[in-house]
Design an enzyme around this catalytic site. Structure first.
Site, mmCIF file in Angstrom:
data_model
loop_
_atom_site.group_PDB
_atom_site.id
_atom_site.type_symbol
_atom_site.label_atom_id
_atom_site.label_comp_id
_atom_site.label_asym_id
_atom_site.label_seq_id
_atom_site.Cartn_x
_atom_site.Cartn_y
_atom_site.Cartn_z
ATOM 1 N N ASN A 286 5.774 -7.520 0.487
ATOM 2 C CA ASN A 286 4.591 -6.824 0.992
ATOM 3 C C ASN A 286 3.820 -6.097 -0.101
ATOM 4 O O ASN A 286 2.595 -5.928 0.019
ATOM 5 C CB ASN A 286 5.017 -5.815 2.063
ATOM 6 N N ALA A 287 4.475 -5.663 -1.160
ATOM 7 C CA ALA A 287 3.812 -4.858 -2.183
ATOM 8 C C ALA A 287 2.606 -5.592 -2.761
ATOM 9 O O ALA A 287 2.667 -6.786 -3.053
ATOM 10 C CB ALA A 287 4.799 -4.515 -3.296
ATOM 11 N N LEU A 295 -16.265 -11.013 -11.345
ATOM 12 C CA LEU A 295 -15.609 -11.664 -12.475
ATOM 13 C C LEU A 295 -16.396 -11.493 -13.772
ATOM 14 O O LEU A 295 -15.806 -11.320 -14.845
ATOM 15 C CB LEU A 295 -15.409 -13.150 -12.168
ATOM 16 N N ASN A 349 -13.698 -13.434 -1.228
ATOM 17 C CA ASN A 349 -14.380 -12.156 -1.063
ATOM 18 C C ASN A 349 -15.119 -11.811 -2.347
ATOM 19 O O ASN A 349 -14.581 -11.993 -3.452
ATOM 20 C CB ASN A 349 -13.384 -11.036 -0.753
ATOM 21 N N TYR A 355 -7.810 -10.829 -6.718
ATOM 22 C CA TYR A 355 -7.010 -10.607 -5.505
ATOM 23 C C TYR A 355 -6.907 -11.888 -4.677
ATOM 24 O O TYR A 355 -5.815 -12.260 -4.222
ATOM 25 C CB TYR A 355 -7.657 -9.495 -4.682
ATOM 26 N N LYS A 359 -3.528 -14.013 -3.632
ATOM 27 C CA LYS A 359 -3.109 -14.225 -2.249
ATOM 28 C C LYS A 359 -3.101 -15.703 -1.873
ATOM 29 O O LYS A 359 -2.272 -16.144 -1.064
ATOM 30 C CB LYS A 359 -4.000 -13.419 -1.312
ATOM 31 N N THR A 389 -6.263 0.910 7.835
ATOM 32 C CA THR A 389 -5.294 1.722 7.103
ATOM 33 C C THR A 389 -6.039 2.814 6.352
ATOM 34 O O THR A 389 -7.272 2.862 6.356
ATOM 35 C CB THR A 389 -4.503 0.864 6.088
#
Length: 448
Positions: A286-287, A295, A349, A355, A359, A389
């Protein structure tokens, strides 16, 4: 964190504006509480194929009431349709004939599950018809509304007995924010179907490692796995030691503080699990971190190299840790490895090339290992969308509102939605659920 817009539209003024301006009006989603029945109502079972006769018995094992008939005025909490008997495109009319008369009787926060045969395991006209089920379920998922969901479960021939945990998850409030998804069961061979003594606590006697466990989604994963009976080993960076230790003491768990991107992290984690617990049954990667920037502006010297930091924590570390645990035989037979990907890794995104690459790489790790793992070990991933969150609370208001509304639920998800999906993967009776990436995103309207 709460959804302030959802609270507003529930007020008298909000209801008036929704009615007159056509604003989004998200339904308050039902979520599972320990001790509740999985399904508070009746599930209609229909269709023709390999599973239709066994479905009532499988649902009964979970305490779910089902019926093969639909009476006038009846209300339904769920609908399960066996479409494995659809062998060519002309047979798809059975979808309309079955669903059209009953859809208006589906309760708020209802569940629809269609069961098919993996197209890649079919041939000719049957392959065409089975692939068509994906378009049908994804579109129906955007029609049902009122917090209801529609899912497609492809079950390989010979894997029929392995659908129990998946039905329990998808028909229950545990899957509140999982919508429009395709799950494959038994697609990577005929592993043994595992049984548990207590379906309400399937992880009793199991050891579960959760990285990034001190707060947010990681904290909720730890809580839900503990609820399901697991002994949780929480892991986080040394800076989060006090929060991590407090949580693990509350859950009667164990903890380990380590920077997972460190050179010796895989060996330290493996040693801890072997010496203190004799192995591990559930590994949840999960981290993760974000270091957003377009970019063109992401120079190697920029704040310690944003690119290398994100890839190192989010992707390289889970890959190295997984490899070390497997090579040392630390993951017990029948164990479960679970990655946390992201909708960004599927749809992309702006400002998140690093990121999104990390993923998407998590999904690649699932693709790589799913067919290679032995001893009944499985690997799957979740891909969260907009989850409310403390971190997303810092997102600019306009961006946050758009992120929460552009899905079939017209709202953001909660950390527990991710945790429940991981608990389903971790359930020993999910032993035939392998190689899946399930989006926890309320069925995003764009990009995925």
């Amino acid at each position: 964190m709460s959804d302030k817009y959802q609270g507003f539209v529930s007020s008298p003024i909000g209801k008036l504006l929704v009615k007159n301006l056509g604003l989004p009006n998200p339904t308050r989603l039902e979520r599972y509480t320990a001790g509740d029945p999985l399904v508070d109502g009746t599930v209609l079972v229909g269709g023709s194929g390999r599973l239709v006769e066994s479905l009532p018995g499988l649902l009964d094992l979970l305490g779910i009431a089902s019926t093969p008939t639909f009476g006038e005025g009846a209300r339904l909490k769920g609908i399960v349709f066996d479409a494995t008997g659809l062998k060519d495109s002309s047979a798809l009319i059975a979808l309309r004939d079955f669903f059209t008369p009953v859809l208006r009787s589906l309760d708020e926060c209802g569940r629809v599950v269609v069961i098919g045969t993996p197209p890649e395991l079919a041939s000719g006209s049957e392959r065409v018809a089975q692939r068509a089920l994906e378009g049908f379920t994804r579109s129906l998922g955007k029609e049902v509304g009122k917090g209801s969901t529609v899912q497609l479960v492809y079950v390989a021939e010979g894997a029929e007995a392995g659908v129990t945990s998946t039905l329990g998850f998808l028909l229950s409030p545990k899957s509140a924010y999982v919508a429009g998804q395709v799950v494959r069961i038994g697609a990577h061979g005929k592993a043994k179907v595992t049984e548990v003594a207590d379906h309400t606590q399937p992880l009793v006697g199991k050891i579960a490692l959760v990285t990034g466990a001190s707060r947010g989604i990681g904290e909720m994963i730890a809580r839900v796995l503990h609820r399901d009976g697991a002994k949780v080993v929480g892991l986080d960076v040394p800076q989060a030691a006090s929060e991590l230790q407090a949580l693990m003491k509350e859950l009667d768990g164990d903890w380990l503080t380590v920077d997972i991107s460190g050179d010796d992290a895989p060996q330290r984690i493996a040693h801890h699990l072997k010496e203190k617990h004799g192995g591990v049954d559930v590994v949840v990667h999960n981290a993760g971190i974000t270091r957003d920037r377009k970019l063109a502006n992401m120079a190697p010297s920029d704040k310690g190299d944003r690119w290398a930091q994100v890839l190192g924590v989010n992707l390289t570390a889970p890959e190295r840790i997984t490899r070390e645990l497997l090579d040392q035989g630390i993951v017990n037979a029948g164990g479960s490895i679970i990655g946390v990907a992201s909708i960004a890794g599927i749809a992309g995104n702006v400002g998140q090339t690093n990121y999104a690459a990390s993923k998407a790489g998590v999904i690649g790790l699932v693709d790589w290992l799913a067919a290679e793992l032995e001893d009944g070990i499985t690997i799957n991933a979740v891909a969260p969308g907009f989850i409310i969150t403390q971190m997303t609370a810092a997102v600019p208001f306009a961006t946050r509102e758009v992120g929460q509304r552009l899905n079939a639920m017209a709202q953001g998800g909660l950390p527990v939605d991710v945790a429940e999906t991981i608990a389903w993967y971790a359930n020993p009776t999910s032993s035939l659920v392998n190689g899946n990436v399930v989006r926890v995103c309320g069925q995003m309207m764009l990009g995925a």
